[in-house]
Design a protein around this motif. Structure first.
Motif, short mmCIF file in Angstrom:
data_model
loop_
_atom_site.label_atom_id
_atom_site.label_comp_id
_atom_site.label_asym_id
_atom_site.label_seq_id
_atom_site.Cartn_x
_atom_site.Cartn_y
_atom_site.Cartn_z
N LYS A 37 37.05 20.36 42.39
CA LYS A 37 37.86 19.63 43.37
C LYS A 37 39.30 19.47 42.88
CE LYS A 37 36.92 14.92 41.90
NZ LYS A 37 36.13 13.74 42.11
N LYS A 99 29.24 21.56 50.77
CA LYS A 99 29.55 20.34 51.52
C LYS A 99 29.90 19.20 50.58
CE LYS A 99 27.77 17.10 54.97
NZ LYS A 99 28.69 16.11 54.57
N THR A 100 29.13 19.08 49.49
CA THR A 100 29.42 18.05 48.49
C THR A 100 30.81 18.27 47.90
OG1 THR A 100 27.08 17.86 47.94
CG2 THR A 100 28.64 17.03 46.31
N ILE A 102 33.42 19.89 49.26
CA ILE A 102 34.46 19.63 50.27
C ILE A 102 34.60 18.13 50.51
CG2 ILE A 102 35.12 20.00 52.67
CD1 ILE A 102 35.48 22.44 50.81
N ASP A 103 33.49 17.41 50.59
CA ASP A 103 33.56 15.96 50.77
C ASP A 103 34.25 15.30 49.58
OD1 ASP A 103 32.27 16.19 53.18
OD2 ASP A 103 30.31 15.56 52.42
N SER A 104 33.93 15.75 48.39
CA SER A 104 34.55 15.20 47.18
C SER A 104 36.04 15.50 47.16
CB SER A 104 33.86 15.78 45.95
OG SER A 104 34.41 15.27 44.78
N ASP A 106 37.93 16.03 49.77
CA ASP A 106 38.55 15.22 50.81
C ASP A 106 38.80 13.79 50.32
OD1 ASP A 106 39.45 14.71 53.53
OD2 ASP A 106 37.58 13.59 53.78
N GLN A 107 37.82 13.20 49.65
CA GLN A 107 37.98 11.85 49.11
C GLN A 107 39.07 11.82 48.02
OE1 GLN A 107 34.06 10.80 47.82
NE2 GLN A 107 33.30 10.49 49.90
#
Length: 135
Positions: A37, A99-100, A102-104, A106-107
């Protein structure tokens, strides 16, 4: 008796190949979500810098500079291009992990953006040190 051996071969042989394949040299392990990330965030910033420069200069070599910026990101994070892209392929092949990631990302991006708008407590109510200093 024959069917017992077939069961053993049916179970043991794929397991054997799986463990061998996992330990072959040259097959890289994917970087962790936390590593990826941060690298992806830096690559996104490199893309934005590249796009900004391209809008200001019509003769700007977009692809060449994008490649240069990516190489700088890899150097900063002490990885190779191959390590990054192998990890990216791993995540792309595993949608729940992607998905994990991309979510991470994004956060992480939201936290980084929020830092830009936090008041600098050293300077009254100003943002990022732009206000005059209060005594």
């Amino acid at each position: 008796m024959v069917s017992h051996y077939k069961k053993i071969v049916f179970i043991a042989l794929p397991a054997f190949f799986f463990f061998i394949a996992c330990n072959l040299p040259g097959l890289s392990k994917a970087m962790s979500v936390d590593e990826m990330k941060i690298i992806m965030w830096d690559m996104m910033k490199a893309d934005e810098l590249n796009n900004l420069q391209a809008t200001k200069d019509s003769g700007f070599a977009v692809k060449k500079m994008n490649f240069t910026y990516y190489e700088q990101v890899f150097k900063i994070h002490d990885i190779t291009r191959e390590e990054f892209y192998n990890s990216l392929k791993y995540y792309e092949a595993n949608p729940p992990l992607m998905k994990t990631l991309i979510d991470s990302l994004d956060q992480y991006a939201a936290r980084e953006r929020n830092k830009l708008y936090q008041p600098d407590i050293r300077y009254g109510n100003g943002f990022g040190g732009t206000a005059t200093r209060t005594q």
